[in-house]
Design a protein around this motif. Structure first.
Motif, PDB file in Angstrom:
ATOM      1  N   UNK A  33       1.081  -1.434   0.194  1.00 20.22           N
ATOM      2  CA  UNK A  33       0.274   0.123   0.406  1.00 20.22           C
ATOM      3  C   UNK A  33       1.004   1.278   0.219  1.00 20.22           C
ATOM      4  N   UNK A  34       2.266   1.410   0.715  1.00 21.63           N
ATOM      5  CA  UNK A  34       2.768   2.560   1.005  1.00 21.63           C
ATOM      6  C   UNK A  34       3.356   2.728  -0.519  1.00 21.63           C
ATOM      7  N   UNK A  35       3.675   1.036  -0.826  1.00 22.15           N
ATOM      8  CA  UNK A  35       4.838   1.503  -2.224  1.00 22.15           C
ATOM      9  C   UNK A  35       3.765   2.001  -3.166  1.00 22.15           C
ATOM     10  N   UNK A  36       2.729   1.576  -3.145  1.00 17.42           N
ATOM     11  CA  UNK A  36       1.655   2.029  -4.124  1.00 17.42           C
ATOM     12  C   UNK A  36       1.145   3.603  -4.226  1.00 17.42           C
ATOM     13  N   UNK A  37       1.187   3.762  -2.330  1.00 17.34           N
ATOM     14  CA  UNK A  37       0.828   5.281  -2.083  1.00 17.34           C
ATOM     15  C   UNK A  37       1.562   6.577  -3.123  1.00 17.34           C
ATOM     16  N   UNK A  41       1.145   9.242  -5.438  1.00 14.55           N
ATOM     17  CA  UNK A  41       1.709  10.257  -5.643  1.00 14.55           C
ATOM     18  C   UNK A  41       3.135  11.258  -6.501  1.00 14.55           C
ATOM     19  N   UNK A  42       3.636  10.312  -7.084  1.00 14.89           N
ATOM     20  CA  UNK A  42       4.635  10.770  -8.178  1.00 14.89           C
ATOM     21  C   UNK A  42       3.914  11.085  -9.535  1.00 14.89           C
ATOM     22  N   UNK A 119      10.607  11.593  -4.874  1.00 19.69           N
ATOM     23  CA  UNK A 119      11.625   9.714  -5.384  1.00 19.69           C
ATOM     24  C   UNK A 119      13.110  10.027  -4.357  1.00 19.69           C
ATOM     25  N   UNK A 120      13.452  10.736  -3.572  1.00 18.08           N
ATOM     26  CA  UNK A 120      14.577  10.678  -3.312  1.00 18.08           C
ATOM     27  C   UNK A 120      13.847   9.689  -1.905  1.00 18.08           C
TER      28      UNK A 120
END
Length: 199
Positions: A33-37, A41-42, A119-120
């Motif tokens: 879920x965090x990866x998807x969020x 956002x990016x 991204x960083x």
């Protein structure tokens, strides 16, 4: 030399195995879920917002050009009486248009800046949770598999112990051994002597 373990409840080991599997599934879901969020956002900043503000810059620049043209037109040409026309409204419109163009340019710059920042931070986050990710992908499934093997071995041991106890109990009572025990019933000594032809 292997040491023994005092296991009081095989059921507790089964529950622990299920809890490990549930925990691993929950953590994997949360990490996904965090990866998807982060990706969303990016993508939102890089595509949707950047595209929107680029369009706004173009539209607002066109409006600024029209406002400047109107101001220039009023500055050059006189009214029907031959006097200079008031350019207050046109100057105000030019200032507003310039402010709107500057705002759109700043918003586009913010999109690029925040996209790079996220991204960083996303890369730093992925590095920090890598050990947790490895644990739920590799360590916890391995632990659950080991627990399953232990449960199977303990179940087999308990079954073997129960079978041996049943055989002993049957021998004492003079009954036949339970089916599937794999052991012949013990023959009492007196019956053995009778079988030998002794009195």
């Amino acid at each position: 030399m292997a040491q023994g373990a005092k296991v009081e409840s095989i059921e507790a080991l089964k529950h622990l195995k299920l809890a490990l599997i549930k925990f691993a599934t929950t953590v994997k879901g949360s990490l996904a879920d965090v990866e998807s969020d982060l990706s969303r956002i990016v993508l939102w900043l890089d595509m949707e917002q950047a595209s929107y503000w680029q369009q706004q810059i173009r539209k607002r620049t066109e409006w600024l050009t029209r406002c400047r043209e109107a101001l220039r037109h009023k500055t050059i040409f006189k009214d029907s009486t031959g006097s200079r026309q008031s350019v207050v409204d046109e100057e105000k419109a030019v200032r507003q248009a310039e402010a709107l163009v500057a705002e759109a340019q700043q918003k586009l710059a913010n999109c690029k800046r925040y996209s790079q920042m996220i991204q960083k931070e996303s890369s730093l986050y992925k590095g920090k949770v890598q050990r947790l990710y490895n644990a739920v992908e590799i360590d916890l499934p391995n632990a659950a598999a080991k627990l399953e093997k232990m449960v199977q071995q303990l179940d087999a041991y308990v079954h073997l112990e129960l079978t041996a106890d049943e055989v002993k109990s049957a021998a004492i009572k003079g009954e036949a051994a339970p089916e599937g025990s794999g052991n012949a019933p013990a023959v009492p000594p007196e019956d053995k002597e009778a079988d030998d032809g002794r009195i």
